[in-house]
Scaffold this motif. Structure first.
Motif, PDB file in Angstrom:
ATOM      1  N   GLY A 178      49.855  32.330  43.941  1.00 17.28           N
ATOM      2  CA  GLY A 178      48.437  32.265  44.253  1.00 17.28           C
ATOM      3  C   GLY A 178      47.693  31.605  43.113  1.00 17.28           C
ATOM      4  N   PHE A 179      46.393  31.410  43.266  1.00 20.59           N
ATOM      5  CA  PHE A 179      45.568  30.908  42.171  1.00 20.59           C
ATOM      6  C   PHE A 179      45.354  32.012  41.144  1.00 20.59           C
ATOM      7  CE2 PHE A 179      43.212  27.812  45.196  1.00 20.59           C
ATOM      8  CZ  PHE A 179      44.105  26.794  44.896  1.00 20.59           C
ATOM      9  N   TYR A 180      45.198  31.616  39.879  1.00 21.17           N
ATOM     10  CA  TYR A 180      44.806  32.580  38.861  1.00 21.17           C
ATOM     11  C   TYR A 180      43.690  32.003  38.008  1.00 21.17           C
ATOM     12  CZ  TYR A 180      47.099  29.982  35.048  1.00 21.17           C
ATOM     13  OH  TYR A 180      47.452  29.030  34.124  1.00 21.17           O
ATOM     14  N   GLU A 181      42.878  32.886  37.467  1.00 19.17           N
ATOM     15  CA  GLU A 181      41.911  32.539  36.427  1.00 19.17           C
ATOM     16  C   GLU A 181      41.925  33.672  35.412  1.00 19.17           C
ATOM     17  OE1 GLU A 181      37.180  31.931  36.223  1.00 19.17           O
ATOM     18  OE2 GLU A 181      38.241  30.429  37.428  1.00 19.17           O
ATOM     19  N   ALA A 182      42.225  33.330  34.165  1.00 19.69           N
ATOM     20  CA  ALA A 182      42.391  34.340  33.124  1.00 19.69           C
ATOM     21  C   ALA A 182      41.198  34.353  32.182  1.00 19.69           C
ATOM     22  CB  ALA A 182      43.682  34.082  32.342  1.00 19.69           C
ATOM     23  N   GLN A 183      40.929  35.537  31.648  1.00 16.54           N
ATOM     24  CA  GLN A 183      39.904  35.714  30.617  1.00 16.54           C
ATOM     25  C   GLN A 183      40.494  36.530  29.470  1.00 16.54           C
ATOM     26  OE1 GLN A 183      35.954  37.044  32.078  1.00 16.54           O
ATOM     27  NE2 GLN A 183      36.867  36.957  34.129  1.00 16.54           N
ATOM     28  N   ILE A 184      40.050  36.228  28.268  1.00 19.97           N
ATOM     29  CA  ILE A 184      40.327  37.071  27.110  1.00 19.97           C
ATOM     30  C   ILE A 184      39.004  37.469  26.497  1.00 19.97           C
ATOM     31  CG2 ILE A 184      41.327  37.150  24.789  1.00 19.97           C
ATOM     32  CD1 ILE A 184      43.563  35.376  25.732  1.00 19.97           C
ATOM     33  N   ASN A 185      38.785  38.752  26.406  1.00 20.54           N
ATOM     34  CA  ASN A 185      37.514  39.279  25.887  1.00 20.54           C
ATOM     35  C   ASN A 185      36.308  38.694  26.612  1.00 20.54           C
ATOM     36  OD1 ASN A 185      38.892  40.864  23.975  1.00 20.54           O
ATOM     37  ND2 ASN A 185      39.033  39.124  22.567  1.00 20.54           N
ATOM     38  N   GLY A 186      36.456  38.505  27.919  1.00 23.06           N
ATOM     39  CA  GLY A 186      35.365  38.054  28.766  1.00 23.06           C
ATOM     40  C   GLY A 186      35.150  36.560  28.802  1.00 23.06           C
TER      41      GLY A 186
END
Length: 884
Positions: A178-186
């Motif tokens: 699937g698609f992903y979108e990652a964040q680190i500390n917002g």
């Protein structure tokens, strides 16, 4: 006196400095400072430059590779290749000791010119190796524990970790089902969208690498990842879209390698300790758009201080990492933005915004409303004849984004895990007048470098070039799609095949096509047949949906285009077995060396009318077309075998080619040169693919011209004939007819859509008919690049820029004067540097300016003002001016 001496000395020093040979634009595997290379012997490329680039060529080079010495805080020499006597400056393979998975390296190069003068060492370039074997992945595949369905809300996954030492480097490796979108500390990780891209997932799944050092902080940290259906399991395909093609469950694989200042390492991995939930993104699907309900937003969920006590544990999923590959192509990113040029109230009373450009991406909305307000944005390419919002040509695709407000504050929204093709939007749910400042259209496409430009004295041709470029931008979205707006958006092979040469001029499609061609080979059927689309989502069970001439020939034509454009022989090595399998597949279908079986699209969307009693429809026999492409693919295979030193194949397929051409002559050509399908496409393919003996070629070209005149200087070709039409006319002394066709502005022609207001290339010659009505809605895209293949003729002939040797190592500049043009200019950033050709006519005089990049040579043919005669000049690199 002393002052004069100092001044002269300074001038001399400056002159020497300005002439200094330097090395620039260092690339590793065609990328600038990549951080995830999985080729165990990466290849290095560079360009040469001096102040004037005059007569610069390379005679030798030397490469040094270094690696960080953590203990002593410096670089340590890792490998030196020594001085190598060659002019080669592209794709030089690393030949040192084994490179380590995840290892960091830097390299520099110096060169010697043709006179033995040595450059300084270049500035260092860097690269990191990817995760080279499945065992390098310590992370586990995880997914949401709660029920996970295609049309349900997106999944949120998170974890926390701490950092208590100084970080020297940190690299995140991420992929997903699937698609992903990652964040680190917002903060968003990277600037790519629609990751991990689209490949034949079960055979090749890309992972992305990100430098995340700047997102980390001392103390507590958090990672949050949003997962959506994406290409992995969204309903895909026209008519009856098929969901869950690659799998039914979303999944995440994430691994962050942190290297501390003292050289110690720490891994953060996806595992059973993560937690999952859902949030504001309630629906996200490729064709239908997305729904964001901010009332359900979990603010701060990707930050360390968030309380996830009520979140569920994730589940660990079975996973085989043997199909994981590093990403080599450019990611999808945001690009140009557009503000509204007009706000319209339609006859139906709808609120419409016109952005002035048919584009691919989405609309960024800034809005202040009331809690519970629902704002809906629908998308369309055109308005109908009365001026109403027209979406019938989207077929089943809803193409709408919905935002539900949580409060009365001002917020900015963008959709997620979807995109639209549009020029117009319809806005519902906003009370009162629309404020144009609240709306911004954002274009989205693979981040390929723009390499080509073209302009001339005819504004309509300049608009045609604009439309060609925007058709490419909108449809080169990780794969070369057929259209970006309706319920399709698939990698149709025929479209990519016909457009590949034009595409390679306008943008650097080297890595883009290299990646996609690997999926061509991966999805190729065991029979050798090529699917209609890549990645192939038409196949069901053992059913093969492919094998069409002109479409399947993508397996040979596009690799050859990449090789001739960029000089990269590795592409042919990668694809050779696929190329050979395609030709062998055709051969097995033949009878007496004739390909007269199978399903073929033929000259798709050629000019036709409903009533053919007078023979005005330009119908070309599909098997005649198939025989021509059979010969073309065989010829490319012969060329490739010769280049790759496969002598037995070269000899075998050379004999086969003679049989193919002989069968064509016997079946389709009369003794006096009349081709059985007396159409433009029949003559064009026979001449372009060298199917006729020398004594029949000119008369065939003359018959082509007669046919064109019969249609009052209009083309009648479809997808397969159009790319070569003007090229053939020019080769056989009918450039004047080629110009007449190019400049024709009534239907059917390239300029007719422009006169009708098009800002991209249409799928059909008459997408909007002369009476203002539309072609059948079931197949009528207004952003469909195939007919933009004429760009290749414009660049090679109007501007005159041609590659005489692969990669433009040798260049031909030979403009064709005509069409009433008084000036033209084109520029192209080749792998060796910038090429430019500009000419201008004033009175009876032609002035011409040419730029040739270092380490190449060129034959420059300077025409007179009438284009009747040429003077030839053979030159090395530099800038040249001519007048005749």
């Amino acid at each position: 006196m002393r002052s004069t001496i100092i001044t002269l000395g300074l001038l001399l020093a400056c002159k020497i400095c300005s002439a200094q040979l330097t090395v620039t634009n260092l690339l590793t595997e065609g990328q600038k400072n990549p951080i995830s290379i999985d080729n165990p012997n990466p290849r290095f490329s560079w360009q040469l430059v001096t102040a004037d680039n005059k007569n610069i060529s390379q005679s030798a080079y030397e490469i040094e590779v270094d690696t960080p010495d953590v203990v002593h805080g410096r670089l340590g020499k890792f490998w030196s290749g020594g001085k190598v006597l060659t002019a080669q400056s592209l794709y030089i393979p690393y030949k040192g000791k084994t490179l380590q998975s995840g290892g960091s390296y830097s390299w520099k190069v110096r060169v010697w010119d043709s006179k033995g003068k040595q450059s300084t060492w270049s500035e260092a370039a860097s690269w990191k190796m990817g995760l080279l074997v499945p065992a390098d992945w310590k992370a586990k595949w995880i997914g949401p524990y709660a029920p996970d369905v295609v049309n349900g809300p997106a999944s949120l996954l998170r974890t926390s970790f701490s950092i208590n030492s100084e970080v020297r480097e940190a690299t995140a490796y991420i992929t997903s089902h699937g698609f992903y979108e990652a964040q680190i500390n917002g903060a968003k990780v990277g600037d790519a969208y629609l990751t991990p891209g689209w490949t034949s997932y079960n055979k090749r799944l890309q992972y992305q690498a990100y430098d995340v050092k700047q997102l980390l902080k001392q103390g507590d940290n958090a990672i949050g990842v949003t997962l959506g259906s994406g290409w992995y399991r969204s309903p895909l395909g026209p008519v009856v879209p098929r969901p869950n093609f690659y799998g039914t469950s979303l999944g995440l694989l994430l691994q962050i390698k942190i290297v501390y200042a003292d050289g110690t390492e720490k891994l953060i991995v996806s595992d059973e300790s993560w937690k999952s939930s859902t949030g504001a993104l309630r629906f996200a699907e490729i064709y239908d758009g997305c729904t964001l309900d901010t009332r359900l937003d979990q603010k701060g969920w990707a930050t360390a201080g968030f309380n996830d006590h009520d979140w569920q544990n994730v589940k660990v999923l079975p996973g085989n990492n043997s199909n994981l590959v590093a990403t080599v192509n450019e990611p999808v990113r945001q690009h140009e933005t557009f503000k509204p040029i007009k706000i319209i109230t339609t006859p139906k009373g709808e609120k419409i915004i016109d952005f002035g450009q048919n584009l691919v991406g989405w609309v960024r909305l800034t809005i202040k409303g009331h809690a519970g307000d629902s704002i809906k944005i629908a998308h369309a390419e055109v308005l109908d004849k009365p001026g109403n919002f027209y979406t019938e040509n989207l077929r089943a695709a809803k193409a709408q984004n919905i935002y539900i407000l949580n409060d009365n504050e001002k917020h900015t929204f963008e959709p997620q895990f979807t995109w639209q093709g549009f020029r117009y939007i319809k806005v519902q749910g906003i009370k009162g007048d629309l404020n144009p400042d609240d709306f911004t259209a954002v274009s989205l496409y693979s981040d390929m470098k723009v390499t080509g430009s073209f302009s001339c004295s005819n504004p309509l041709l300049n608009q045609l070039q604009h439309n060609i470029q925007w058709g490419q931008r909108g449809n080169f979205l990780d794969v070369p799609t057929d259209c970006p707006q309706r319920d399709e958006r698939l990698g149709w092979t025929g479209d990519a095949q016909v457009f590949s040469r034009t595409a390679s001029f306008n943008m650097n499609v080297h890595n883009f096509f290299t990646k996609w061609l690997k999926d061509v080979a991966a999805d190729q059927y065991q029979s050798g047949s090529i699917p209609y689309i890549i990645p192939d989502i038409f196949k069901t069970g053992n059913n093969e949906v492919g094998g069409s001439s002109g479409w399947g020939d993508v397996a040979t034509i596009v690799p050859w285009t990449v090789y001739t454009t960029y000089g990269d022989k590795q592409v042919l090595e990668n694809q050779y077995q696929s190329m050979k399998a395609w030709v062998d597949f055709i051969t097995k279908q033949t009878r007496n060396n004739l390909w007269v079986s199978g399903n073929h699209f033929g000259d798709w969307l050629f000019y036709s009318v409903n009533d053919d009693r007078d023979g005005v429809s330009a119908i070309t026999n599909k098997y005649l077309i198939a025989q021509c492409f059979y010969a073309r693919s065989t010829q490319i295979l012969i060329n490739s075998a010769k280049l790759l030193n496969k002598k037995a194949d070269e000899q075998f397929y050379s004999r086969l080619l003679q049989k193919i051409k002989g069968a064509f002559l016997s079946e389709y050509v009369t003794p006096n040169g009349l081709i059985s399908s007396d159409t433009q496409t029949a003559y064009v393919l026979a001449l372009e693919f060298d199917m006729l003996p020398a004594n029949l070629r000119q008369q065939a070209a003359d018959r082509l011209v007669k046919n064109i005149k019969q249609y009052n200087y209009h083309l009648t070709t479809g997808f397969l004939g159009t790319p070569y039409l003007c090229d053939v006319l020019g080769k056989f002394n009918h450039a004047d007819v080629a110009y007449k066709l190019l400049l024709q502005d009534t239907y059917p022609s390239w300029l007719y859509p422009i006169k009708a207001g098009a800002t991209t290339i249409w799928e059909r010659w008459d997408g909007i008919r002369t009476d203002g009505s539309f072609e059948e809605a079931s197949m009528n895209s207004y952003n469909h690049y195939a007919y933009g293949a004429i760009g290749d003729w414009m660049y090679q002939n109007i501007a005159g820029i041609q590659a005489a040797e692969p990669g433009y190592k040798k260049i031909i500049i030979k403009p064709v004067i005509g069409g009433g043009l008084t000036w033209a200019e084109a520029g192209y950033d080749s792998v060796y540097g910038h090429i430019n050709s500009k000419w201008k006519i004033e009175g009876n005089k032609l002035d011409m300016a040419v730029t040739i990049p270092p380490n190449t040579v060129a034959d420059i043919f300077v025409p007179d003002a009438l284009g009747k005669t040429y003077k030839k000049f053979t030159v090395n690199s530099g800038e040249y001016h001519y007048s005749r």
